[in-house]
Design a protein around this motif. Structure first.
Motif, PDB file in Angstrom:
ATOM      1  N   PRO A 314      11.924 -13.117   1.525  1.00  0.00           N
ATOM      2  CA  PRO A 314      10.822 -12.854   2.568  1.00  0.00           C
ATOM      3  C   PRO A 314      10.052 -13.942   3.074  1.00  0.00           C
ATOM      4  CG  PRO A 314      10.415 -11.404   0.063  1.00  0.00           C
ATOM      5  CD  PRO A 314      11.590 -12.803   0.470  1.00  0.00           C
ATOM      6  N   VAL A 315       9.428 -13.908   4.289  1.00  0.00           N
ATOM      7  CA  VAL A 315       8.788 -15.167   5.040  1.00  0.00           C
ATOM      8  C   VAL A 315       7.763 -15.405   4.414  1.00  0.00           C
ATOM      9  CG1 VAL A 315      10.701 -14.579   7.095  1.00  0.00           C
ATOM     10  CG2 VAL A 315       8.135 -13.903   6.992  1.00  0.00           C
ATOM     11  N   ALA A 316       6.898 -15.990   4.624  1.00  0.00           N
ATOM     12  CA  ALA A 316       5.629 -16.733   4.173  1.00  0.00           C
ATOM     13  C   ALA A 316       5.009 -15.875   5.282  1.00  0.00           C
ATOM     14  CB  ALA A 316       5.299 -18.392   4.910  1.00  0.00           C
ATOM     15  N   GLY A 317       3.768 -15.296   4.724  1.00  0.00           N
ATOM     16  CA  GLY A 317       3.070 -13.863   5.083  1.00  0.00           C
ATOM     17  C   GLY A 317       3.014 -12.303   4.504  1.00  0.00           C
ATOM     18  N   VAL A 318       4.545 -12.358   4.938  1.00  0.00           N
ATOM     19  CA  VAL A 318       5.744 -10.937   4.660  1.00  0.00           C
ATOM     20  C   VAL A 318       5.710 -10.856   3.130  1.00  0.00           C
ATOM     21  CG1 VAL A 318       7.232  -9.404   5.174  1.00  0.00           C
ATOM     22  CG2 VAL A 318       6.591 -10.890   6.921  1.00  0.00           C
ATOM     23  N   SER A 319       4.618  -9.770   2.167  1.00  0.00           N
ATOM     24  CA  SER A 319       4.932  -9.110   1.420  1.00  0.00           C
ATOM     25  C   SER A 319       6.150  -8.281   1.093  1.00  0.00           C
ATOM     26  CB  SER A 319       3.887  -8.762   0.699  1.00  0.00           C
ATOM     27  OG  SER A 319       2.530  -9.883   0.782  1.00  0.00           O
ATOM     28  N   ILE A 320       6.860  -7.758   0.164  1.00  0.00           N
ATOM     29  CA  ILE A 320       8.050  -6.413  -0.045  1.00  0.00           C
ATOM     30  C   ILE A 320       7.517  -6.072  -0.655  1.00  0.00           C
ATOM     31  CG2 ILE A 320      10.145  -6.619   0.034  1.00  0.00           C
ATOM     32  CD1 ILE A 320      10.839  -9.019   1.985  1.00  0.00           C
ATOM     33  N   ARG A 321       7.762  -4.959  -1.327  1.00  0.00           N
ATOM     34  CA  ARG A 321       8.578  -4.582  -1.998  1.00  0.00           C
ATOM     35  C   ARG A 321       9.669  -3.726  -2.695  1.00  0.00           C
ATOM     36  NH1 ARG A 321       3.192  -0.220  -3.365  1.00  0.00           N
ATOM     37  NH2 ARG A 321       4.023   1.419  -1.972  1.00  0.00           N
ATOM     38  N   GLU A 335      17.098  -3.504  -9.093  1.00  0.00           N
ATOM     39  CA  GLU A 335      17.183  -1.928  -8.376  1.00  0.00           C
ATOM     40  C   GLU A 335      16.935  -1.351  -7.060  1.00  0.00           C
ATOM     41  OE1 GLU A 335      14.651   0.543 -12.562  1.00  0.00           O
ATOM     42  OE2 GLU A 335      13.316  -1.298 -12.192  1.00  0.00           O
ATOM     43  N   PRO A 336      18.117  -1.115  -6.899  1.00  0.00           N
ATOM     44  CA  PRO A 336      17.822  -0.843  -5.306  1.00  0.00           C
ATOM     45  C   PRO A 336      16.815   0.422  -5.315  1.00  0.00           C
ATOM     46  CG  PRO A 336      19.749   0.412  -6.540  1.00  0.00           C
ATOM     47  CD  PRO A 336      19.021  -0.488  -7.685  1.00  0.00           C
ATOM     48  N   GLY A 337      16.100   0.769  -3.969  1.00  0.00           N
ATOM     49  CA  GLY A 337      15.173   1.370  -3.355  1.00  0.00           C
ATOM     50  C   GLY A 337      14.073   1.404  -1.961  1.00  0.00           C
ATOM     51  N   GLU A 338      13.393   2.475  -1.607  1.00  0.00           N
ATOM     52  CA  GLU A 338      13.339   2.112  -0.030  1.00  0.00           C
ATOM     53  C   GLU A 338      12.672   0.205   0.032  1.00  0.00           C
ATOM     54  OE1 GLU A 338      11.139   4.221   3.234  1.00  0.00           O
ATOM     55  OE2 GLU A 338       9.592   3.886   1.069  1.00  0.00           O
ATOM     56  N   ILE A 339      13.244  -0.106   1.202  1.00  0.00           N
ATOM     57  CA  ILE A 339      12.306  -1.417   1.000  1.00  0.00           C
ATOM     58  C   ILE A 339      10.694  -1.755   1.682  1.00  0.00           C
ATOM     59  CG2 ILE A 339      12.040  -3.242   1.872  1.00  0.00           C
ATOM     60  CD1 ILE A 339      15.600  -3.456   1.451  1.00  0.00           C
ATOM     61  N   ALA A 357       1.947   8.626  10.958  1.00  0.00           N
ATOM     62  CA  ALA A 357       1.748   8.928   8.645  1.00  0.00           C
ATOM     63  C   ALA A 357       2.880   9.172   8.092  1.00  0.00           C
ATOM     64  CB  ALA A 357       1.867  10.634   9.597  1.00  0.00           C
ATOM     65  N   GLU A 358       4.312   9.217   8.949  1.00  0.00           N
ATOM     66  CA  GLU A 358       5.061   8.878   8.051  1.00  0.00           C
ATOM     67  C   GLU A 358       5.867   7.475   7.824  1.00  0.00           C
ATOM     68  OE1 GLU A 358       8.535  11.052   9.188  1.00  0.00           O
ATOM     69  OE2 GLU A 358       7.706  13.551   8.807  1.00  0.00           O
ATOM     70  N   ALA A 359       5.167   6.198   9.054  1.00  0.00           N
ATOM     71  CA  ALA A 359       5.997   5.083   8.684  1.00  0.00           C
ATOM     72  C   ALA A 359       4.448   4.040   7.513  1.00  0.00           C
ATOM     73  CB  ALA A 359       5.441   4.745  10.026  1.00  0.00           C
ATOM     74  N   PHE A 360       3.936   4.801   6.840  1.00  0.00           N
ATOM     75  CA  PHE A 360       3.379   4.151   5.880  1.00  0.00           C
ATOM     76  C   PHE A 360       2.812   4.575   4.902  1.00  0.00           C
ATOM     77  CE2 PHE A 360       1.702   2.264  10.708  1.00  0.00           C
ATOM     78  CZ  PHE A 360       2.286   0.896  10.544  1.00  0.00           C
ATOM     79  N   VAL A 361       3.069   3.959   3.962  1.00  0.00           N
ATOM     80  CA  VAL A 361       2.530   4.523   2.455  1.00  0.00           C
ATOM     81  C   VAL A 361       1.774   3.608   1.482  1.00  0.00           C
ATOM     82  CG1 VAL A 361       4.391   4.027   1.101  1.00  0.00           C
ATOM     83  CG2 VAL A 361       2.876   5.373   0.695  1.00  0.00           C
ATOM     84  N   ASP A 362       0.054   3.592   2.190  1.00  0.00           N
ATOM     85  CA  ASP A 362      -1.136   2.864   1.245  1.00  0.00           C
ATOM     86  C   ASP A 362      -0.494   1.233   1.831  1.00  0.00           C
ATOM     87  OD1 ASP A 362      -1.184   4.223  -0.586  1.00  0.00           O
ATOM     88  OD2 ASP A 362      -0.194   4.165  -1.674  1.00  0.00           O
ATOM     89  N   GLY A 363      -0.413   1.164   3.372  1.00  0.00           N
ATOM     90  CA  GLY A 363      -0.474  -0.020   3.872  1.00  0.00           C
ATOM     91  C   GLY A 363       0.648  -0.791   3.634  1.00  0.00           C
ATOM     92  N   TRP A 364       2.109  -0.325   3.058  1.00  0.00           N
ATOM     93  CA  TRP A 364       3.429  -0.805   3.672  1.00  0.00           C
ATOM     94  C   TRP A 364       3.701   0.049   4.794  1.00  0.00           C
ATOM     95  CZ3 TRP A 364       4.615  -4.257   0.150  1.00  0.00           C
ATOM     96  CH2 TRP A 364       3.527  -5.195  -0.521  1.00  0.00           C
ATOM     97  N   TYR A 365       4.749  -0.949   5.431  1.00  0.00           N
ATOM     98  CA  TYR A 365       5.424  -0.451   5.830  1.00  0.00           C
ATOM     99  C   TYR A 365       6.784   0.542   5.480  1.00  0.00           C
ATOM    100  CZ  TYR A 365       8.543  -0.045   9.390  1.00  0.00           C
ATOM    101  OH  TYR A 365      10.419   0.630  10.298  1.00  0.00           O
ATOM    102  N   ARG A 366       7.319   1.583   5.844  1.00  0.00           N
ATOM    103  CA  ARG A 366       8.734   1.897   5.155  1.00  0.00           C
ATOM    104  C   ARG A 366       9.400   1.515   5.858  1.00  0.00           C
ATOM    105  NH1 ARG A 366       7.992   8.074   3.896  1.00  0.00           N
ATOM    106  NH2 ARG A 366       9.857   7.454   2.719  1.00  0.00           N
ATOM    107  N   THR A 367      10.455   0.279   5.937  1.00  0.00           N
ATOM    108  CA  THR A 367      12.000   0.274   6.979  1.00  0.00           C
ATOM    109  C   THR A 367      12.368   1.373   7.057  1.00  0.00           C
ATOM    110  OG1 THR A 367      12.655  -0.912   5.081  1.00  0.00           O
ATOM    111  CG2 THR A 367      10.976  -2.279   5.680  1.00  0.00           C
TER     112      THR A 367
END
Length: 489
Positions: A314-321, A335-339, A357-367
């Protein structure tokens, strides 16, 4: 410096610089025989902004821009931003219905471009008409205001508008500059459509750092390689078709590519065999990167020590889970899952708004991508959870193509899916249940006449029925397994 101030229908011109300016100010943009310094681009942007203001464009408005690859595109974007307005980038490959949908969705005040399709639908300032350069003063735009809207197809079929603010797009420019270690000493060229997020990001990042950029009308591998040699290009941008064209060029070794620091591979996952062939034949390394229209820069490899099996960290300023596809709970290393990602460069949202509504969950963007983080923080992509097809870096919605096919009287049912393709990243395949003697070429032509060329199926397979769940959902995975080999007939 070539004086490209024209009044002969060749497009926007600029004021002739005086001798002192010509001696001290560097060129930042080149198109064929025309060269532009930053102050010349600014003067043209001021002039075009004044003309648009005279037509009623003001801060907070949207302006549609549909343009081929040309320097006037760059001027138009900067002019729109001068006014605090947002630019709606429409692909020059779009056909009438696609443009009409884009305009209805975004409701722009004015159009600018060189497309007769756009001119039919909205009053348009032509980029072929000269603009008088000016020196005007404009207030800085509100960072929270819209800056750019690009289109990204959704699972509903019709393209969605991705909305970036001045703050979010500016953050993406900064992240791209840092990730690629760009500076004023770099020399680049742009061969892909600037209406795509990667194209406009590359141009604006280069201008931000004062790099030298050559803009091409279209992609041509011989021209690209020749200009790497003659212009001493230091950073080359590539998507899968460009990478393959380089690898397959019969005379690649005859070009001097020693000026290149690296080639960036984006938009689709790296094909290791292609990248390794180029490195072996030309001695140039690759820097894989990963982003989306919604979040332009997510991850990037280091300039030194890049890996072909990963899109980088992840580049500086971007958080990934990474979260479970079943429960949505965060997963551990490997462990593989949705990024999912979040950053200050994340879009402000979609149009239509109900698709947010489907694009975000708790402020996280669903790629919509599936992958995992290894123990050293490298991100590896493994699959896509969404049904989108990615052709040459462009997202293609199966439902959009299916809607066109369903309009043919000989089509009883249909389903569209993608299969891996070494040239395009993915190829579009249409499975069709038909009546009568409807031919595949007839259906391919129908889609080609209605939609952009990259959405046209590369193959049609005729089936007795389309496999579906009781809910009506198409079993695309089953179709891929049955008909997914590109050699099937």
């Amino acid at each position: 410096m070539v004086n490209s101030h024209t009044r002969d229908g060749a497009g926007i011109g600029y004021r002739a610089p005086d001798e002192e300016e010509e001696a001290t100010e560097p060129t930042v943009l080149v198109f064929e025989a025309r060269e532009y310094s930053l102050s010349e681009l600014d003067a043209l942007a001021d002039g075009l902004a004044a003309e648009m203001a005279g037509r009623g464009v003001k801060a907070g408005d949207r302006v549609a821009l549909m343009s081929s690859n040309r320097p006037e595109f760059v001027v138009a974007v900067r002019a729109i931003w001068r006014l605090g307005a947002a630019v709606v980038l429409i692909s020059p490959a779009y056909k009438h219905d696609e443009v009409a949908h884009a305009l209805a969705l975004t409701n722009p005040t004015l159009a600018v471009g060189d497309s007769p399709v756009l001119a039919e639908l909205l009053p348009m300032l032509s980029l072929d008409d000269p603009v008088d350069p000016a020196q005007c003063s404009f207030p800085p735009p509100d960072p929270a205001a819209e800056a750019v809207l690009v289109f990204s197809s959704g699972t509903t079929g019709m393209p969605k508008a991705v909305r970036h603010t001045h703050a979010s797009f500016g953050a993406a420019v900064g992240q791209w500059c840092d990730a690629l270690q760009l500076s004023s000493t770099d020399r680049m060229q742009v061969l892909t459509p600037p209406s795509h997020i990667l194209g406009v990001l590359n141009i604006m990042t280069a201008l931000e750092v004062g790099a030298w950029v050559r803009l091409h009308r279209r992609f041509d591998v011989d021209r690209m390689l020749r200009h790497i040699e003659t212009d001493r290009i230091t950073v080359e941008m590539a998507v899968a078709p460009i990478a393959l064209a380089i690898a397959q060029h019969p005379d690649l070794e005859s070009f001097d590519l020693s000026s290149l620091r690296y080639i960036m591979w984006g938009a689709t996952p790296v094909t290791p065999s292609v990248a390794e062939t180029v490195t072996r034949r030309a001695g140039v390394g690759w820097v894989p990167a990963y982003g989306a229209s919604e979040l332009p820069v997510i991850a990037c490899n280091p300039i030194e020590g890049a890996r072909l099996d990963s899109v980088g960290r992840p580049v500086a300023g971007v958080s990934i889970r990474v979260v479970s596809l079943e429960t949505g709970e965060p997963l551990g290393v490997g462990e593989p899952g949705e990024i999912q990602a979040r950053a200050n460069s994340l879009m402000a949202g979609y149009l239509p708004e109900e698709t947010n509504a489907e694009a975000f969950v708790d402020g996280w963007y669903r790629t919509g991508d599936v992958g995992y983080l290894d123990e050293d923080g490298w991100l590896l992509l493994t699959d896509r959870s969404k049904e989108m097809i990615k052709v040459k870096g462009f997202q293609v919605a199966p439902a959009e193509i299916e809607a066109v096919l369903h309009g043919h009287p000989g089509v009883v049912d249909c389903a569209v899916f993608g299969v891996p393709d070494p040239v395009s990243g993915e190829a579009v395949i249409a499975a069709v249940a038909r009546t009568g003697t409807t031919e595949a070429e007839e259906l391919i032509t129908l889609v080609g006449d209605r939609l952009a060329s990259y959405k046209r199926p590369s193959r049609v397979v005729f089936v007795s029925d389309i496999p579906r769940l009781p809910s009506g959902k198409v079993l695309r995975r089953e179709l891929k397994e049955r008909y997914g080999r590109t050699s099937d007939k």
